[in-house]
Design a protein around this motif. Structure first.
Motif, PDB file in Angstrom:
ATOM      1  N   GLN A 180      40.924  48.350  27.774  1.00 44.15           N
ATOM      2  CA  GLN A 180      40.818  49.565  28.581  1.00 44.15           C
ATOM      3  C   GLN A 180      41.191  50.780  27.467  1.00 44.15           C
ATOM      4  O   GLN A 180      41.105  50.431  26.162  1.00 44.15           O
ATOM      5  N   ASP A 181      41.525  51.967  28.129  1.00 41.15           N
ATOM      6  CA  ASP A 181      41.532  53.076  27.270  1.00 41.15           C
ATOM      7  C   ASP A 181      42.789  52.944  26.184  1.00 41.15           C
ATOM      8  O   ASP A 181      42.779  53.263  25.167  1.00 41.15           O
ATOM      9  N   GLN A 182      44.006  52.742  26.783  1.00 41.02           N
ATOM     10  CA  GLN A 182      45.306  52.579  25.951  1.00 41.02           C
ATOM     11  C   GLN A 182      45.737  51.279  26.113  1.00 41.02           C
ATOM     12  O   GLN A 182      47.206  50.891  25.897  1.00 41.02           O
ATOM     13  N   CYS A 183      45.390  50.165  26.447  1.00 40.03           N
ATOM     14  CA  CYS A 183      45.729  48.883  26.603  1.00 40.03           C
ATOM     15  C   CYS A 183      44.744  47.654  26.594  1.00 40.03           C
ATOM     16  O   CYS A 183      43.627  48.115  27.110  1.00 40.03           O
ATOM     17  N   VAL A 184      45.052  46.506  26.290  1.00 43.35           N
ATOM     18  CA  VAL A 184      44.335  45.440  26.482  1.00 43.35           C
ATOM     19  C   VAL A 184      44.926  44.407  27.355  1.00 43.35           C
ATOM     20  O   VAL A 184      46.043  43.824  26.969  1.00 43.35           O
ATOM     21  N   GLU A 185      44.344  43.919  28.517  1.00 41.89           N
ATOM     22  CA  GLU A 185      45.034  43.117  29.485  1.00 41.89           C
ATOM     23  C   GLU A 185      44.377  41.692  29.068  1.00 41.89           C
ATOM     24  O   GLU A 185      43.230  41.768  29.030  1.00 41.89           O
ATOM     25  N   ILE A 186      45.120  40.691  29.050  1.00 45.29           N
ATOM     26  CA  ILE A 186      44.905  39.345  28.795  1.00 45.29           C
ATOM     27  C   ILE A 186      44.849  38.533  30.114  1.00 45.29           C
ATOM     28  O   ILE A 186      46.056  38.399  30.510  1.00 45.29           O
ATOM     29  N   ARG A 187      43.987  38.040  30.749  1.00 43.62           N
ATOM     30  CA  ARG A 187      43.978  37.343  31.976  1.00 43.62           C
ATOM     31  C   ARG A 187      43.407  35.966  31.665  1.00 43.62           C
ATOM     32  O   ARG A 187      42.737  35.584  30.794  1.00 43.62           O
ATOM     33  N   SER A 188      43.901  35.059  32.647  1.00 47.60           N
ATOM     34  CA  SER A 188      43.492  33.551  32.556  1.00 47.60           C
ATOM     35  C   SER A 188      42.751  33.208  33.761  1.00 47.60           C
ATOM     36  O   SER A 188      42.819  33.586  34.749  1.00 47.60           O
ATOM     37  N   ALA A 189      41.931  32.133  33.326  1.00 50.21           N
ATOM     38  CA  ALA A 189      41.028  31.706  34.434  1.00 50.21           C
ATOM     39  C   ALA A 189      41.632  30.750  35.431  1.00 50.21           C
ATOM     40  O   ALA A 189      41.219  30.360  36.476  1.00 50.21           O
ATOM     41  N   LYS A 190      43.139  30.499  35.070  1.00 54.48           N
ATOM     42  CA  LYS A 190      43.840  29.550  36.161  1.00 54.48           C
ATOM     43  C   LYS A 190      43.611  29.962  37.624  1.00 54.48           C
ATOM     44  O   LYS A 190      43.854  29.275  38.414  1.00 54.48           O
ATOM     45  N   ASP A 191      43.945  31.295  37.643  1.00 56.03           N
ATOM     46  CA  ASP A 191      43.894  32.078  38.969  1.00 56.03           C
ATOM     47  C   ASP A 191      42.732  33.046  39.061  1.00 56.03           C
ATOM     48  O   ASP A 191      42.980  34.102  39.956  1.00 56.03           O
ATOM     49  N   ASP A 192      41.714  32.726  38.598  1.00 54.87           N
ATOM     50  CA  ASP A 192      40.482  33.543  38.645  1.00 54.87           C
ATOM     51  C   ASP A 192      40.706  34.677  38.030  1.00 54.87           C
ATOM     52  O   ASP A 192      40.135  35.717  38.581  1.00 54.87           O
ATOM     53  N   PHE A 193      41.396  35.066  36.956  1.00 53.54           N
ATOM     54  CA  PHE A 193      41.517  36.211  36.287  1.00 53.54           C
ATOM     55  C   PHE A 193      42.101  37.393  37.216  1.00 53.54           C
ATOM     56  O   PHE A 193      41.897  38.267  36.861  1.00 53.54           O
ATOM     57  N   THR A 194      43.053  36.927  38.242  1.00 54.26           N
ATOM     58  CA  THR A 194      43.366  37.925  38.958  1.00 54.26           C
ATOM     59  C   THR A 194      44.932  38.378  38.286  1.00 54.26           C
ATOM     60  O   THR A 194      45.039  39.731  38.668  1.00 54.26           O
ATOM     61  N   SER A 195      45.748  37.638  37.688  1.00 51.64           N
ATOM     62  CA  SER A 195      47.107  38.071  37.217  1.00 51.64           C
ATOM     63  C   SER A 195      46.740  38.470  35.799  1.00 51.64           C
ATOM     64  O   SER A 195      45.986  37.843  34.964  1.00 51.64           O
ATOM     65  N   VAL A 196      47.691  39.144  35.137  1.00 51.25           N
ATOM     66  CA  VAL A 196      47.930  39.498  33.787  1.00 51.25           C
ATOM     67  C   VAL A 196      48.904  38.769  33.051  1.00 51.25           C
ATOM     68  O   VAL A 196      49.934  38.877  33.357  1.00 51.25           O
ATOM     69  N   ILE A 197      48.470  37.894  32.105  1.00 49.39           N
ATOM     70  CA  ILE A 197      49.591  37.189  31.435  1.00 49.39           C
ATOM     71  C   ILE A 197      50.098  37.819  30.035  1.00 49.39           C
ATOM     72  O   ILE A 197      51.110  37.487  29.560  1.00 49.39           O
TER      73      ILE A 197
END
Length: 382
Positions: free
Chosen positions: A105-122
């Protein structure tokens, strides 16, 4: 015995029309609201001290860049600049194992997992706002434990899966607003030379300058430069993109087309393959089938630069490789060019398997099945 009753007959045309009217639900997994800029405490951005400091700094930068030292401008290909600037600011980068997603994104990079279909940010990596966000680049390590983030200035930041910044690699040289120092290739390699280092990171800018860094995480968290290399003798106008083939240990590089005689089809289209070596000179150009590929002399490089200017004056844009993608089995390479042309190449020979100009492509967006040029059906997303 009486014949069994036959079932209802289906009209092929009716079945086909019914199949065409099937509707599929698209589920919205995640939505990202616009980011709000974080203002410094006390709004010191517009304070008197800030204005004075900025005025002094800007004058010093102007004196250093234009009076004391004025480097020759490096002109990027018009097609490259035009296409990159048309890209969206955000990027979605999937890890090689398909289990992790980096949402830039503009000021951050979110890392998401496929364990919950990429819904939550780890993990969440905080990054500074970039004046040219389209020129940023992100890459996952081969084991999907590290994330490298490159700014448009050439600065590279390394993060772990929790979003913690491990260290920052500053470019050897950079000038404000010069996009030739932005990163064209950001590639992790597996490093087995010493147990001290976790991986090797290749950083290649659009000038064609490559720097290799050995990175270590954990207790001895550090990095050091391993070696450097320049593609300028082969690409006087710089490079546009680069990908790595781990199976063949090949670095595939894409640049601008050339009108040189006696070179292979791939070289004339701006495509080359380089074997990654364990020692000096670290990279060796691969030639197959008697291809006559030679380094470009400096005089010829100057003529080619003048040729690019002639193209632009005549309204003809020089073509070149813009994006590259390897097939899942690594046997084919797809390249998209500035002109919209799509080309398919065999790996590692770089023999052209097919080429379609933009007006020849049946579908500009979709899946092109190339079963006629490969023993197995391979799909590329365009």
């Amino acid at each position: 015995m009486a014949a069994a009753d036959s079932g209802p007959t289906l009209n092929p045309g009716t079945a086909e029309s019914e199949e065409e009217t099937i509707l599929y639900d698209l589920l919205v997994t995640t939505e990202w609201p616009p980011e709000t800029e974080v203002q410094p405490r006390g709004n010191r951005k517009y304070g008197a001290s800030f204005i004075i400091t900025k005025a002094i700094r800007d004058h010093l930068l102007f004196f250093r860049q234009y009076i004391w030292y004025s480097p020759a401008p490096f002109l990027l290909p018009d097609g490259l600049v035009r296409l990159v600037n048309k890209q969206i600011n955000w990027h979605l980068v999937l890890a090689s194992n398909g289990k992790l997603l980096a949402a830039v994104q503009d000021q951050c990079v979110e890392i998401r997992s496929a364990k919950d279909d990429f819904t939550s940010v780890i993990g969440k990596c905080q990054v500074p706002k970039d004046p040219k966000p389209q020129w940023r680049r992100v890459a996952w390590s081969y084991d999907c434990t590290l994330l490298a983030y490159a700014e448009s200035t050439g600065t590279v930041r390394l993060f772990d899966l929790m979003g913690s910044e491990l260290f920052v690699i500053s470019p050897a040289s950079s000038f404000a607003g010069d996009l030739s120092y932005a990163i064209a290739g950001l590639i992790f390699l597996e490093y087995k030379g010493s147990a001290q280092w976790s991986a090797e990171l290749l950083v290649i800018n659009y000038r064609g300058e490559l720097r290799s860094y050995l990175v270590s995480v954990g207790t001895n968290q550090s990095y050091q430069e391993s070696h450097s290399f320049s593609f300028s003798s082969y690409y006087p106008h710089g490079i546009n993109t680069a990908v790595y083939h781990p199976g063949h240990r090949l670095l595939l590089v894409g640049g601008c087309e050339t009108a040189e005689v006696g070179v292979s089809k791939a070289s004339s289209c701006g495509l080359s393959a380089w074997r990654v070596l364990s020692g000096s000179p670290y990279y060796k150009q691969v030639t197959n089938g008697g291809d006559r590929v030679t380094a470009v002399p400096k005089t010829l490089g100057l003529l080619r630069m003048l040729n690019v200017k002639f193209y632009s004056r005549q309204g003809h844009e020089q073509d070149g490789v813009f994006k590259m993608s390897l097939s899942p089995d690594g046997s084919l390479l797809a390249t998209i060019h500035f002109s919209g042309k799509l080309s398919i190449w065999a790996v590692p020979s770089l023999k052209q398997q097919g080429s379609w100009d933009q007006n020849e492509q049946v579908r500009l967006l979709g899946i092109i099945t190339l079963s006629s040029v490969s023993s197995c059906s391979t799909h590329f997303i365009c």
